[in-house]
Design a protein around this motif. Structure first.
Motif, mmCIF file in Angstrom:
data_model
loop_
_atom_site.group_PDB
_atom_site.id
_atom_site.type_symbol
_atom_site.label_atom_id
_atom_site.label_comp_id
_atom_site.label_asym_id
_atom_site.label_seq_id
_atom_site.Cartn_x
_atom_site.Cartn_y
_atom_site.Cartn_z
ATOM 1 N N GLN A 1 -1.784 0.939 0.967
ATOM 2 C CA GLN A 1 -3.025 0.328 0.478
ATOM 3 C C GLN A 1 -4.139 1.371 0.370
ATOM 4 O OE1 GLN A 1 -3.769 -2.759 3.341
ATOM 5 N NE2 GLN A 1 -2.472 -4.251 2.303
ATOM 6 N N LEU A 2 -4.188 2.287 1.316
ATOM 7 C CA LEU A 2 -5.242 3.307 1.334
ATOM 8 C C LEU A 2 -4.946 4.469 0.379
ATOM 9 C CD1 LEU A 2 -5.866 3.511 5.181
ATOM 10 C CD2 LEU A 2 -7.376 2.473 3.483
ATOM 11 N N GLU A 3 -3.684 4.671 0.056
ATOM 12 C CA GLU A 3 -3.264 5.841 -0.722
ATOM 13 C C GLU A 3 -4.006 6.025 -2.049
ATOM 14 O OE1 GLU A 3 0.884 7.852 -2.310
ATOM 15 O OE2 GLU A 3 0.841 5.735 -1.779
ATOM 16 N N PRO A 4 -4.162 4.985 -2.885
ATOM 17 C CA PRO A 4 -4.887 5.212 -4.144
ATOM 18 C C PRO A 4 -6.328 5.650 -3.919
ATOM 19 C CG PRO A 4 -3.942 2.982 -4.080
ATOM 20 C CD PRO A 4 -3.643 3.633 -2.781
ATOM 21 N N TRP A 5 -6.937 5.153 -2.866
ATOM 22 C CA TRP A 5 -8.308 5.537 -2.550
ATOM 23 C C TRP A 5 -8.351 6.989 -2.068
ATOM 24 C CZ3 TRP A 5 -12.245 2.295 -3.777
ATOM 25 C CH2 TRP A 5 -11.920 0.969 -4.037
ATOM 26 N N ILE A 6 -7.351 7.388 -1.306
ATOM 27 C CA ILE A 6 -7.292 8.769 -0.813
ATOM 28 C C ILE A 6 -7.101 9.736 -1.971
ATOM 29 C CG2 ILE A 6 -5.903 10.392 0.552
ATOM 30 C CD1 ILE A 6 -5.365 8.034 2.499
ATOM 31 N N THR A 7 -6.190 9.418 -2.889
ATOM 32 C CA THR A 7 -5.924 10.323 -4.017
ATOM 33 C C THR A 7 -7.116 10.395 -4.969
ATOM 34 O OG1 THR A 7 -4.778 8.548 -5.195
ATOM 35 C CG2 THR A 7 -3.417 10.085 -3.931
ATOM 36 N N ASN A 8 -7.928 9.334 -5.032
ATOM 37 C CA ASN A 8 -9.117 9.349 -5.890
ATOM 38 C C ASN A 8 -10.349 9.872 -5.159
ATOM 39 O OD1 ASN A 8 -7.856 8.378 -8.190
ATOM 40 N ND2 ASN A 8 -8.081 6.263 -7.524
ATOM 41 N N GLU A 9 -10.139 10.400 -3.956
ATOM 42 C CA GLU A 9 -11.202 10.991 -3.149
ATOM 43 C C GLU A 9 -12.385 10.046 -2.963
ATOM 44 O OE1 GLU A 9 -12.115 15.050 -3.631
ATOM 45 O OE2 GLU A 9 -10.095 15.579 -4.218
ATOM 46 N N ALA A 10 -12.059 8.820 -2.577
ATOM 47 C CA ALA A 10 -13.092 7.813 -2.316
ATOM 48 C C ALA A 10 -13.859 8.162 -1.038
ATOM 49 C CB ALA A 10 -12.436 6.438 -2.168
ATOM 50 N N LYS A 11 -14.983 7.503 -0.888
ATOM 51 C CA LYS A 11 -15.767 7.634 0.344
ATOM 52 C C LYS A 11 -15.239 6.585 1.318
ATOM 53 C CE LYS A 11 -20.303 7.208 2.347
ATOM 54 N NZ LYS A 11 -21.584 6.592 2.273
ATOM 55 N N PHE A 12 -14.947 7.021 2.538
ATOM 56 C CA PHE A 12 -14.419 6.112 3.558
ATOM 57 C C PHE A 12 -15.420 5.962 4.690
ATOM 58 C CE2 PHE A 12 -10.529 7.497 1.496
ATOM 59 C CZ PHE A 12 -9.786 6.329 1.433
ATOM 60 N N GLU A 13 -15.451 4.737 5.233
ATOM 61 C CA GLU A 13 -16.259 4.447 6.412
ATOM 62 C C GLU A 13 -15.433 3.580 7.348
ATOM 63 O OE1 GLU A 13 -20.777 4.004 4.965
ATOM 64 O OE2 GLU A 13 -19.349 2.712 3.879
ATOM 65 N N ILE A 14 -15.695 3.725 8.632
ATOM 66 C CA ILE A 14 -15.010 2.920 9.638
ATOM 67 C C ILE A 14 -16.078 2.203 10.469
ATOM 68 C CG2 ILE A 14 -14.849 4.809 11.321
ATOM 69 C CD1 ILE A 14 -12.001 3.663 11.989
ATOM 70 N N LYS A 15 -15.787 0.968 10.837
ATOM 71 C CA LYS A 15 -16.772 0.175 11.574
ATOM 72 C C LYS A 15 -16.608 0.409 13.073
ATOM 73 C CE LYS A 15 -18.870 -4.281 10.910
ATOM 74 N NZ LYS A 15 -18.672 -5.615 10.358
ATOM 75 N N GLN A 16 -17.729 0.742 13.699
ATOM 76 C CA GLN A 16 -17.754 0.907 15.149
ATOM 77 C C GLN A 16 -19.001 0.224 15.684
ATOM 78 O OE1 GLN A 16 -18.634 4.764 16.798
ATOM 79 N NE2 GLN A 16 -17.207 4.426 18.484
ATOM 80 N N ASN A 17 -18.786 -0.779 16.524
ATOM 81 C CA ASN A 17 -19.904 -1.525 17.117
ATOM 82 C C ASN A 17 -20.870 -2.045 16.047
ATOM 83 O OD1 ASN A 17 -18.833 -0.881 19.632
ATOM 84 N ND2 ASN A 17 -20.015 1.016 19.736
#
Length: 197
Positions: A150-166
């Motif tokens: 699921q994440l692979e197409p976003w990784i190959t397109n160099e998307a911006k990623f964020e992770i939720k913490q608190n």
């Protein structure tokens, strides 16, 4: 007394010609069809999704492993490989992609290893005005592979990623070296299990 007609015990030239043609066509069909017999049915009941060949394992261990930090888990009989260009932080949340080799089963797995953040994970990817959120639970090998797909197409397109913490969104994989490392991990892993990324 009527005289019997003598039959010729040898085959006529026309019949010999037909038998030769039939024989050559039969041999040709067998040879032709044998070229298309590369996929065999798996009746063993084993899941071959994670199976690696000896040649792919040797290539990884002799050529590609130079990019990775290696950890031996003798208690589980597995080798863990984390990319050397990943972000290592004592406080910032991140998510490492880990290649795991299970040599006793000739299998390779991908594991999503949370660092400074707890399961379940919420990840947000955005690129070119589109955005998607992913809910990840700690699971088994098949679920981790599904998450990575699921994440692979976003990784190959160099998307911006964020992770939720608190309840706060924090940048994830923001360094260009990290993004390149992710692509390398995916390429190396899918080569290990002989699948297209």
């Amino acid at each position: 007394m009527p005289q019997r007609q003598r039959t010729n015990d040898s085959l006529s030239p026309e019949l010999i010609k037909l038998l030769k043609i039939f024989g050559l066509i039969s041999i040709g069909l067998v040879l032709l069809l044998s070229f298309f017999n590369t996929k065999r049915a798996n009746n063993s009941g084993e899941d071959l999704s994670f199976r690696m060949t000896s040649s792919s394992r040797m290539y990884f261990l002799n050529v590609r492993v130079i990019n990775y930090d290696r950890e031996t888990r003798s208690d589980a009989g597995m080798l863990l490989f984390r990319h050397g260009k990943r972000e290592v932080s004592k406080s910032n949340p991140t998510l490492d992609l880990v290649i795991i080799l299970n040599n006793s089963k000739d299998e390779a797995y991908l594991y999503l290893e949370p660092v400074n953040v707890e399961w379940p994970l919420e990840i947000r990817a955005s690129s070119g005005g589109t955005q998607e959120e992913f809910q990840l639970q700690n699971g088994n090998n098949s679920e981790f592979l599904r998450y990575v797909r699921q994440l692979e197409p976003w990784i190959t397109n160099e998307a911006k990623f964020e992770i939720k913490q608190n309840a706060t969104w924090v940048d994830l994989w923001s360094n260009p070296k990290e993004k390149e490392a992710l692509k390398t991990i995916l390429e190396d892993y899918f080569r290990l299990i002989n699948k297209q990324g």
